[in-house]
Design an enzyme around this catalytic site. Sequence first.
Site, PDB file in Angstrom:
ATOM      1  N   HIS A  57      86.973  21.285  23.013  1.00  0.00           N
ATOM      2  CA  HIS A  57      87.008  21.811  21.642  1.00  0.00           C
ATOM      3  C   HIS A  57      86.701  20.766  20.572  1.00  0.00           C
ATOM      4  CE1 HIS A  57      90.871  19.912  22.173  1.00  0.00           C
ATOM      5  NE2 HIS A  57      90.936  19.820  20.847  1.00  0.00           N
ATOM      6  N   HIS A  72      85.155  18.993  15.299  1.00  0.00           N
ATOM      7  CA  HIS A  72      86.229  19.840  15.842  1.00  0.00           C
ATOM      8  C   HIS A  72      85.723  21.276  15.828  1.00  0.00           C
ATOM      9  CE1 HIS A  72      90.257  21.248  16.752  1.00  0.00           C
ATOM     10  NE2 HIS A  72      90.631  19.979  16.870  1.00  0.00           N
TER      11      HIS A  72
END
Length: 148
Positions: A57, A72
């Site tokens: 992620h 992110h």
Amino acid sequence: MTTVLAPVEGAAVGLAAVPDPVFSAGMVGPGSAIDPLRGPGEAVAPIAGKIMKLHPHAYVIVGDDGRGVLVHLGIDTVQLKGEGFRLLATEGDRVRAGQAVVAWDPSAVEAGGRSPVCPVVALDALSEAVTGVAQGRVHAGDELFIWE
């Protein structure tokens, strides 16, 4: 000076639009954020350098000048434990700016009740060091901001 590229296609919205106070307040560092186009796609390296951290992620790439950029993919996506993400590179790899790092689907993140907004942060930078922040529609690989 470092040119930081958009890692995903979507709308550049700025860090203030990130639904997470750590990012929106700039506590991680200055930068921008992208509300990604919904549907399967790839997140690319915002700068050329070495992948120092790689999670499904999120990833950090550090350039030869020592500057690190964090990407992110969505908010609270660590809770997905990698589900819906596919690594296209390995921690420690050298990558060129614009090279694919992670395949993911922002619509699947959103369907799970999480924000797919992607903060892109200049780590350990002063807020005034980030200039020329893009606004509106960006494609992966377009200039997102300049790190003076």
